[in-house]
Scaffold this motif. Structure first.
Motif, mmCIF file in Angstrom:
data_model
loop_
_atom_site.group_PDB
_atom_site.id
_atom_site.type_symbol
_atom_site.label_atom_id
_atom_site.label_comp_id
_atom_site.label_asym_id
_atom_site.label_seq_id
_atom_site.Cartn_x
_atom_site.Cartn_y
_atom_site.Cartn_z
ATOM 1 N N ARG A 133 -12.823 3.211 0.376
ATOM 2 C CA ARG A 133 -12.281 3.668 1.662
ATOM 3 C C ARG A 133 -10.771 3.548 1.575
ATOM 4 O O ARG A 133 -10.244 2.435 1.475
ATOM 5 C CB ARG A 133 -12.829 2.825 2.816
ATOM 6 C CG ARG A 133 -14.316 2.927 3.016
ATOM 7 C CD ARG A 133 -14.838 1.915 4.031
ATOM 8 N NE ARG A 133 -14.573 2.313 5.407
ATOM 9 C CZ ARG A 133 -13.828 1.630 6.269
ATOM 10 N NH1 ARG A 133 -13.236 0.503 5.882
ATOM 11 N NH2 ARG A 133 -13.659 2.045 7.505
ATOM 12 N N VAL A 134 -10.086 4.666 1.601
ATOM 13 C CA VAL A 134 -8.648 4.656 1.359
ATOM 14 C C VAL A 134 -7.901 5.253 2.546
ATOM 15 O O VAL A 134 -8.487 5.884 3.433
ATOM 16 C CB VAL A 134 -8.281 5.440 0.078
ATOM 17 C CG1 VAL A 134 -9.057 4.904 -1.117
ATOM 18 C CG2 VAL A 134 -8.532 6.938 0.257
ATOM 19 N N ASN B 158 -2.570 7.675 -2.263
ATOM 20 C CA ASN B 158 -3.291 6.917 -1.247
ATOM 21 C C ASN B 158 -3.412 5.469 -1.695
ATOM 22 O O ASN B 158 -2.958 5.090 -2.780
ATOM 23 C CB ASN B 158 -4.648 7.556 -0.931
ATOM 24 C CG ASN B 158 -5.599 7.589 -2.108
ATOM 25 O OD1 ASN B 158 -5.866 6.563 -2.731
ATOM 26 N ND2 ASN B 158 -6.125 8.775 -2.417
ATOM 27 N N SER B 159 -4.021 4.650 -0.828
ATOM 28 C CA SER B 159 -4.089 3.215 -1.110
ATOM 29 C C SER B 159 -4.901 2.910 -2.358
ATOM 30 O O SER B 159 -4.723 1.847 -2.962
ATOM 31 C CB SER B 159 -4.679 2.469 0.095
ATOM 32 O OG SER B 159 -5.958 2.985 0.435
ATOM 33 N N GLY B 160 -5.768 3.841 -2.772
ATOM 34 C CA GLY B 160 -6.505 3.657 -4.015
ATOM 35 C C GLY B 160 -5.626 3.786 -5.245
ATOM 36 O O GLY B 160 -5.997 3.335 -6.333
ATOM 37 N N ASP B 161 -4.464 4.389 -5.081
ATOM 38 C CA ASP B 161 -3.509 4.512 -6.180
ATOM 39 C C ASP B 161 -2.558 3.326 -6.263
ATOM 40 O O ASP B 161 -1.877 3.146 -7.274
ATOM 41 C CB ASP B 161 -2.655 5.780 -5.998
ATOM 42 C CG ASP B 161 -3.458 7.055 -6.072
ATOM 43 O OD1 ASP B 161 -4.226 7.209 -7.040
ATOM 44 O OD2 ASP B 161 -3.321 7.896 -5.161
ATOM 45 N N SER C 39 -13.403 8.411 1.089
ATOM 46 C CA SER C 39 -13.449 7.985 -0.302
ATOM 47 C C SER C 39 -12.203 8.517 -1.018
ATOM 48 O O SER C 39 -11.513 9.419 -0.520
ATOM 49 C CB SER C 39 -14.698 8.529 -0.989
ATOM 50 O OG SER C 39 -14.594 9.944 -1.171
ATOM 51 N N TYR C 40 -11.931 7.965 -2.176
ATOM 52 C CA TYR C 40 -10.728 8.346 -2.919
ATOM 53 C C TYR C 40 -10.652 9.853 -3.144
ATOM 54 O O TYR C 40 -9.619 10.485 -2.862
ATOM 55 C CB TYR C 40 -10.691 7.603 -4.259
ATOM 56 C CG TYR C 40 -9.483 7.886 -5.102
ATOM 57 C CD1 TYR C 40 -8.270 7.251 -4.858
ATOM 58 C CD2 TYR C 40 -9.551 8.792 -6.159
ATOM 59 C CE1 TYR C 40 -7.144 7.504 -5.630
ATOM 60 C CE2 TYR C 40 -8.434 9.054 -6.947
ATOM 61 C CZ TYR C 40 -7.236 8.411 -6.682
ATOM 62 O OH TYR C 40 -6.135 8.675 -7.451
ATOM 63 N N ASP D 121 -9.002 -0.721 -2.965
ATOM 64 C CA ASP D 121 -10.150 -0.166 -3.676
ATOM 65 C C ASP D 121 -10.276 1.323 -3.336
ATOM 66 O O ASP D 121 -9.601 1.831 -2.427
ATOM 67 C CB ASP D 121 -11.433 -0.917 -3.302
ATOM 68 C CG ASP D 121 -11.853 -0.673 -1.864
ATOM 69 O OD1 ASP D 121 -12.356 0.435 -1.572
ATOM 70 O OD2 ASP D 121 -11.673 -1.574 -1.019
ATOM 71 N N ARG D 122 -11.142 2.015 -4.041
ATOM 72 C CA ARG D 122 -11.237 3.461 -3.876
ATOM 73 C C ARG D 122 -12.444 3.893 -3.055
ATOM 74 O O ARG D 122 -12.741 5.081 -2.960
ATOM 75 C CB ARG D 122 -11.245 4.149 -5.241
ATOM 76 C CG ARG D 122 -9.931 3.946 -5.990
ATOM 77 C CD ARG D 122 -9.791 4.836 -7.203
ATOM 78 N NE ARG D 122 -8.419 4.789 -7.715
ATOM 79 C CZ ARG D 122 -7.956 5.587 -8.677
ATOM 80 N NH1 ARG D 122 -8.752 6.500 -9.231
ATOM 81 N NH2 ARG D 122 -6.701 5.479 -9.085
ATOM 82 N N TYR E 251 0.816 -1.213 0.000
ATOM 83 C CA TYR E 251 0.000 0.000 0.000
ATOM 84 C C TYR E 251 0.853 1.269 0.000
ATOM 85 O O TYR E 251 0.697 2.134 -0.863
ATOM 86 C CB TYR E 251 -0.935 0.012 1.219
ATOM 87 C CG TYR E 251 -1.945 -1.100 1.218
ATOM 88 C CD1 TYR E 251 -3.007 -1.114 0.321
ATOM 89 C CD2 TYR E 251 -1.826 -2.171 2.111
ATOM 90 C CE1 TYR E 251 -3.931 -2.145 0.310
ATOM 91 C CE2 TYR E 251 -2.744 -3.207 2.112
ATOM 92 C CZ TYR E 251 -3.796 -3.193 1.208
ATOM 93 O OH TYR E 251 -4.699 -4.223 1.202
#
Length: 275
Positions: free
Chosen positions: A254-255, A244-247, A190-191, A251-252, A55
């Protein structure tokens, strides 16, 4: 009961690979592919995230990549991070005298360990450190980039920015000492919300504006202390990475937000008279 002299790794095999060969390969790949947003001189201090490597590893690697020129300079790393599992009043040092990872052991800087105990707000207790990940996950990166060094591992609990700044000042040292703040940014937005929130947080950091809260960063308390010290020492912050973890691997919906920031001595401050 005898106190173990070495803290064993608590999150190897979870936050990062437990096998030393696999770990070394992953670190090599992360460091080789790291491209910081800014080209900066070797820093005096850094802010680095502390999630699982899948992550936050790419974001952390941008900070460690800029430390590479300091391999033969830095001999002590002062690490400050938030407690996630055990509540602490003030600051916590471990009783153990070394931290282990799959890459080997890192000894504590005993003189600093002894000196910090003179502070009324510092306790010596292995319990907050035993399962805490925020400092441990930095060590394999440091072992790879710096080679041999000593460690001052400080967990920060209920404390104010001035107390943190005072502690950092007491171990500031010279070029041989690196200050490392371990912190993630926003959690479980959220993202797009995280992108907006984290950008505002980093803009505050870049302005050296003390007053971050723990919704902005889990390591807000040690960051605020560093910002205060950076003001005094004329350090300039440089954003190396902000994602962030969505990158990376999540998943986007909850990041968790991550940033790496380098604090470097400004040319003007370096040239100023010291007396």
């Amino acid at each position: 009961m005898a106190i173990a002299s070495v803290r064993p790794p608590a999150v190897a095999g979870q936050f990062y690979p437990g096998d030393p060969l696999v770990l070394s390969a992953q670190l090599s790949e992360l460091l080789t592919t790291a491209v910081p947003l800014e080209n900066v001189p070797p820093p005096k201090a850094v802010i680095v995230p502390h999630a699982g490597y899948i992550y936050s590893g790419p974001i952390a690697a941008t900070a460690y990549a800029v430390l590479a020129p300091l391999r033969d300079v830095v001999r002590k790393v002062v690490m400050l991070g938030p407690t996630h599992r055990v509540a602490v009043d003030g600051f916590s040092l471990p009783a153990t005298q070394a931290f282990a990872t799959p890459l080997g052991e890192v000894p504590l800087a005993r003189a600093d360990w002894l000196a910090l105990q003179a502070r009324a707000d510092v306790s010596v207790d292995d319990r907050p450190h035993a399962f805490e990940h925020c400092l441990e996950v930095q060590l394999p990166f440091l072992q790879t980039v710096l080679g041999r060094f000593e460690l001052v591992p400080v967990l920060v609990g209920r404390a104010n920015a001035e107390a943190v700044a005072d502690l950092i000042e007491s171990v500031w040292g010279g070029p041989e000492t690196l200050i490392l703040i371990s912190s993630d940014l926003s959690h479980y937005l959220s993202y797009e919300q995280a992108r907006h929130c984290d950008r505002a947080t980093i803009e505050q950091v870049i302005r050296l504006q003390v007053g971050l809260n723990h919704e902005q960063a889990c390591g807000a308390t040690p960051i605020n202390g560093l910002l205060r010290v950076a003001q005094r020492h004329g350090l300039e912050p440089h954003l190396l990475d902000l994602r962030n973890s969505g990158d990376t691997a999540g998943d986007r919906g909850r990041v968790v937000g991550y940033a790496s920031v380098a604090f470097c001595e400004s040319p003007a401050h370096a040239a100023a008279p010291r007396h």
